[in-house]
Design an enzyme around this catalytic site. Structure first.
Site: not given
Ligand SMILES: NC(=O)c1ccc[n+]([C@@H]2O[C@H](COP(=O)([O-])OP(=O)(O)OC[C@H]3O[C@@H](n4cnc5c(N)ncnc54)[C@H](OP(=O)(O)O)[C@@H]3O)[C@@H](O)[C@H]2O)c1
Length: 329
Positions: A126, A234
């Site tokens: 990001c 950010h």
């Molecule tokens: N937040 C940001 O600004 C941002 C920006 C760029 C990239 N990212 C990337 O995007 C990803 C998610 O970030 P987030 O902020 O959305 O995190 P989050 O709110 O913690 O959400 C994580 C998601 O992944 C799912 N998950 C976890 N284990 C899994 C599995 N084994 N199989 C399938 N689904 C699974 C979770 O499902 P449950 O609800 O069932 O646990 C939830 O839907 C990360 O890789 C992060 O680095 C985030």
């Protein structure tokens, strides 16, 4: 078109659903995927409820597109399984970003690089996305030599649990250890894990991903990434040394003409980008554009974007729209 959203219950995943709907993405069937613990839970999309399924069930439904935001290890394991059945994968994790055969795409900067055989496409970090949106027009015109960046990153960048941690601390609770220190009333100069070179992984992502996206390994980048108790997006203080000199008004014009970038720069009116106003918007905002008088050909600016949107979901949906426009999905 059947579209799987892997991580549909997370912060990025739920923003993804919102943006797919807002942009009228031409899907006919949504397949929300999350971990085993969420199977059967409902997510809503375009006024309808959908049940969360496992990745195996999703693969059996043969989607044409899967957008992943479920963490690096999930992407490493599952993206090839989706790609194997001819499904395009757009991945938000860091798992595939520096893979030599995978493209790392910001559509406005290097979308033209995508080819039909690119079944796993990486969405950059990001903080990197919002910075390269500003660097690209500067590089094309003046040649970027060196970038010094310090970030002020929102807790939404760490996911759902981190947002709750900040709210709980604000309400007088103790927090649950999402961060190594309290986040409310604090700033933490530590994002992702420390590397042997003294930098964090987040800092090294900004260094390496910038060169890959810009297609120029000669650009030198040094970064300090910092978590702040903010939710809207950010912010980045960016110092850019260029090969050739520039005119500040021409820089503002170049940036205003860059698709997806909005210049907010009127000190007399106290107008500059801030995360509280960038929240919920798809654009990258830039302001405080001024010459660095301490050395030649150098510019300072301040860049803000909603990390869940352009920093993640919006960029991924733009990539998906590109694949659709080419007739590949
Ligand atoms: N937040 C940001 O600004 C941002 C920006 C760029 C990239 N990212 C990337 O995007 C990803 C998610 O970030 P987030 O902020 O959305 O995190 P989050 O709110 O913690 O959400 C994580 C998601 O992944 C799912 N998950 C976890 N284990 C899994 C599995 N084994 N199989 C399938 N689904 C699974 C979770 O499902 P449950 O609800 O069932 O646990 C939830 O839907 C990360 O890789 C992060 O680095 C985030």
């Amino acid at each position: 078109m059947r579209v799987a959203v892997v991580g549909a219950t997370g912060l990025v995943g739920s923003t993804m659903l919102q943006i797919l709907a807002e942009r009228n993405f031409p899907l006919t069937e949504l397949i929300p995927v999350a971990s085993e613990r969420s199977v059967g839970n409902k997510v809503s999309f375009n006024g309808k409820e959908y049940s969360v399924v496992t990745a195996d069930t999703a693969i059996a439904m043969k989607p044409q597109l899967a957008i992943f935001s479920a963490g690096g290890s999930v992407s490493l394991e599952l993206a090839p399984k989706f790609a194997e059945i001819g499904c395009y994968v757009v991945d938000n994790s860091s798992a595939w970003r520096m893979h030599p055969e995978k493209k790392l795409i910001v559509p406005e900067v290097n979308g033209y690089m995508l080819q039909k055989h690119d079944y796993i496409i990486a969405n950059p970090n990001c903080s990197t996305i919002q910075m390269v949106m500003v660097l690209k027009p500067l590089h094309d015109k003046y040649g970027v030599k060196r970038v010094v960046v310090s970030t002020y990153q929102s807790v939404t960048g760490t996911g759902q649990k981190a947002v709750q941690e900040l709210l709980d601390e604000r309400a007088g609770g103790k927090g649950h250890g999402v961060y190594p220190h309290p986040i409310d009333l604090n700033v933490i100069p530590h994002i992702d894990v420390f590397q042997d070179n003294g930098y964090t992984k987040e800092e090294m992502k900004m260094v390496l991903e910038t060169c890959k996206i810009m297609g120029d390994d000669s650009i030198k980048v040094t970064a300090t990434t910092v978590r702040v108790p903010v939710m809207g997006g950010h912010s980045e203080s960016v110092n850019v040394e260029m090969k050739n000199d520039f005119d500040e008004s021409e820089v503002k014009e170049l940036l205003s003409n860059m698709s997806g970038v909005v210049v907010i720069d009127n000190p007399a009116e106290k107008a500059y980008p801030m995360p509280i106003y960038a929240a919920g918007k798809d654009e990258v905002f830039v302001g405080r554009i001024r010459r660095d008088y301490s050395q030649p050909n150098t510019l300072n600016c301040w860049i803000v974007a909603d990390n869940l949107r352009k920093g993640a979901a919006t960029n991924a949906v733009q990539i998906a729209k590109y694949l659709h426009a080419q007739g590949w999905i």
